[in-house]
Design an enzyme around this catalytic site. Structure first.
Site, PDB file in Angstrom:
ATOM      1  N   CYS A   1      -6.999 -12.277 -23.065  1.00  0.00           N
ATOM      2  CA  CYS A   1      -6.470 -13.396 -22.272  1.00  0.00           C
ATOM      3  C   CYS A   1      -6.620 -14.730 -23.001  1.00  0.00           C
ATOM      4  CB  CYS A   1      -7.167 -13.462 -20.916  1.00  0.00           C
ATOM      5  SG  CYS A   1      -8.863 -14.079 -20.978  1.00  0.00           S
TER       6      CYS A   1
ATOM      7  N   ASP B   1       0.866  -1.190   0.000  1.00  0.00           N
ATOM      8  CA  ASP B   1       0.000   0.000   0.000  1.00  0.00           C
ATOM      9  C   ASP B   1       0.896   1.231   0.000  1.00  0.00           C
ATOM     10  OD1 ASP B   1      -3.221   0.546   0.968  1.00  0.00           O
ATOM     11  OD2 ASP B   1      -1.808   2.219   1.118  1.00  0.00           O
TER      12      ASP B   1
ATOM     13  N   CYS C   1     -10.888 -13.605 -17.023  1.00  0.00           N
ATOM     14  CA  CYS C   1     -10.028 -12.591 -16.395  1.00  0.00           C
ATOM     15  C   CYS C   1     -10.905 -11.366 -16.122  1.00  0.00           C
ATOM     16  CB  CYS C   1      -8.837 -12.248 -17.289  1.00  0.00           C
ATOM     17  SG  CYS C   1      -9.221 -11.155 -18.674  1.00  0.00           S
TER      18      CYS C   1
ATOM     19  N   CYS D   1     -13.719   5.234  -3.615  1.00  0.00           N
ATOM     20  CA  CYS D   1     -14.607   5.608  -2.528  1.00  0.00           C
ATOM     21  C   CYS D   1     -14.298   7.003  -2.013  1.00  0.00           C
ATOM     22  CB  CYS D   1     -14.598   4.559  -1.421  1.00  0.00           C
ATOM     23  SG  CYS D   1     -13.111   4.569  -0.441  1.00  0.00           S
TER      24      CYS D   1
ATOM     25  N   ASN E   1      -9.885   7.460   7.214  1.00  0.00           N
ATOM     26  CA  ASN E   1      -9.785   5.998   7.034  1.00  0.00           C
ATOM     27  C   ASN E   1     -10.466   5.243   8.173  1.00  0.00           C
ATOM     28  OD1 ASN E   1      -6.314   6.282   5.971  1.00  0.00           O
ATOM     29  ND2 ASN E   1      -8.156   6.361   4.721  1.00  0.00           N
ATOM     30  N   LEU E   2     -10.511   5.863   9.362  1.00  0.00           N
ATOM     31  CA  LEU E   2     -10.893   5.108  10.561  1.00  0.00           C
ATOM     32  C   LEU E   2     -12.363   4.676  10.545  1.00  0.00           C
ATOM     33  CD1 LEU E   2      -8.907   7.068  13.310  1.00  0.00           C
ATOM     34  CD2 LEU E   2      -8.172   5.166  11.877  1.00  0.00           C
TER      35      LEU E   2
ATOM     36  N   ARG F   1     -13.799   2.975   8.292  1.00  0.00           N
ATOM     37  CA  ARG F   1     -13.995   1.657   7.680  1.00  0.00           C
ATOM     38  C   ARG F   1     -12.735   0.791   7.680  1.00  0.00           C
ATOM     39  NH1 ARG F   1     -12.990   5.516   4.561  1.00  0.00           N
ATOM     40  NH2 ARG F   1     -11.465   5.319   2.905  1.00  0.00           N
TER      41      ARG F   1
END
Ligand SMILES: [Zn+2]
Length: 352
Positions: free
Chosen positions: A349, A165, A273, A290, A173-174, A176
């Protein structure tokens, strides 16, 4: 009241028996007495001659706590078997006495206790637990999807978690991302995530990469993975991940969330895929970011939890639940629905 057909573990001399029959369902996948054979109780009573050498053979019957085996010993005595003994207290008592068990694949007593509730599940067992310990899972994205994935996989005893990340923990962020605390604000997510794993378990090693996943870093980041988890929030990352895991022939468990809705599917090397399912980014590609559109915390957690379940299945050597299928969850109306997904003959693919 002592049962004439039962013997407690400390009095058992295994070498005295001609046969040791474990009557638990799927006992071969679980810790068992050395030299055991496996015949579930119902089958043993239906056709004892198929599993027992003779009516005069000295037989020890075994189950979890000594109840099924006591039934077996009594019924077999009535059927004319002269020397059948039940292990009093079963495998549980045997283990409490510290006596040797086979089929544990050298799980330590601490592992047997820590993972007891999933080792008890017949299709996981100690064999599956050993596979989880050998598994290396790469989680791309340590946000709302990554939080439950990381937390549950560490809890399940996955041997190695590689967490990728680029971001630091922010206040927004807290809502979720429950693996982070106020004290983590401003820290790299991967470092805080590794700390949350270390606080829970010593059985899972973490490898952290603070950086973005893209087509140039893909092959290195997923190298050696048993399973890869797509816990990102960008369409481009999904395509890159799908391409890279397909090339490396590693299953990819991919999840996405939009406000009250979420979806999950597992892309396996011979199946569809991500480009087969979404040939081009939908007009609503921004729907998956989001930061722009919002996401309900527990909806993200639901999809992440489904992803963790799927990774545990695959890592334990079981069939994936979401291969060839896209499951959609709508938290606003409380429905799960799914559609089948197939490789498109005209997809890149499918080109040789
Ligand atoms: Zn395709």
């Amino acid at each position: 009241m002592s049962d004439p057909h039962a013997t407690s573990p400390e009095d058992v001399d295994l070498s005295r028996f001609d046969a040791i029959v474990d009557v638990r369902p799927q006992a071969q996948t679980r810790p068992h007495l050395p030299e055991s054979t496996f015949t579930p109780l119902e089958r043993l009573l239906e056709d004892p001659a198929a599993s027992l050498p003779s009516t005069s053979a000295r037989v020890l019957v075994v189950c979890d706590i000594g109840m099924r085996s006591a039934i077996a010993a009594r019924e077999l005595a009535e059927l004319g078997y002269q020397s059948v003994t039940s292990l009093d207290g079963g495998i549980d008592a045997w283990r409490r006495h510290g006596l040797p068990l086979a089929g544990t694949d050298s799980l330590t007593p601490n592992e047997l206790e820590r993972f007891d509730r999933q080792i008890k599940i017949p299709d996981i067992g100690s064999t599956g637990q050993s596979k989880l310990r050998s598994a290396s899972v790469t989680v791309i994205g340590a946000g709302g999807l990554g939080s439950p994935v990381i937390s549950y996989l560490a809890g399940a005893g996955i041997g190695t978690l590689r967490i990728v990340d680029p971001d630091v923990v922010e206040l927004s962020n807290l809502q979720r991302q429950p693996i982070y605390a106020l004290s983590d604000l401003g820290r790299p997510k991967v470092a805080a995530a590794a700390d949350s794993v270390a606080a829970t378990t010593t059985q899972t090693a973490t490898e952290i990469v603070q950086g973005s996943f893209d087509s140039s870093s893909a092959a290195d980041l997923i190298e050696g993975s048993t399973v890869v988890v797509d816990a990102t929030d960008s369409f481009q990352a999904r395509y890159d991940l799908s391409d890279a895991t397909r090339k490396a022939e590693v299953p990819l468990v991919t999840g996405a969330v939009y406000r009250w809705e979420g979806q999950i599917t597992t892309l396996v090397p011979n199946g569809a895929c991500y480009r087969c399912i979404f040939p081009s980014p939908p007009e609503s590609a921004a729907r998956l970011d989001c930061a722009l559109v919002g996401a309900v915390g527990p909806v993200v957690g639901t999809i992440g939890t489904l992803q963790a379940t799927e990774v545990i299945r695959i890592s334990a050597g079981l069939a994936p639940a979401y291969a060839g299928r896209l499951l959609m969850y709508d938290g606003a109306v409380g429905t799960f629905s799914s559609v089948s997904v197939q490789a498109r003959p005209d997809c890149v693919c499918q080109r040789p």
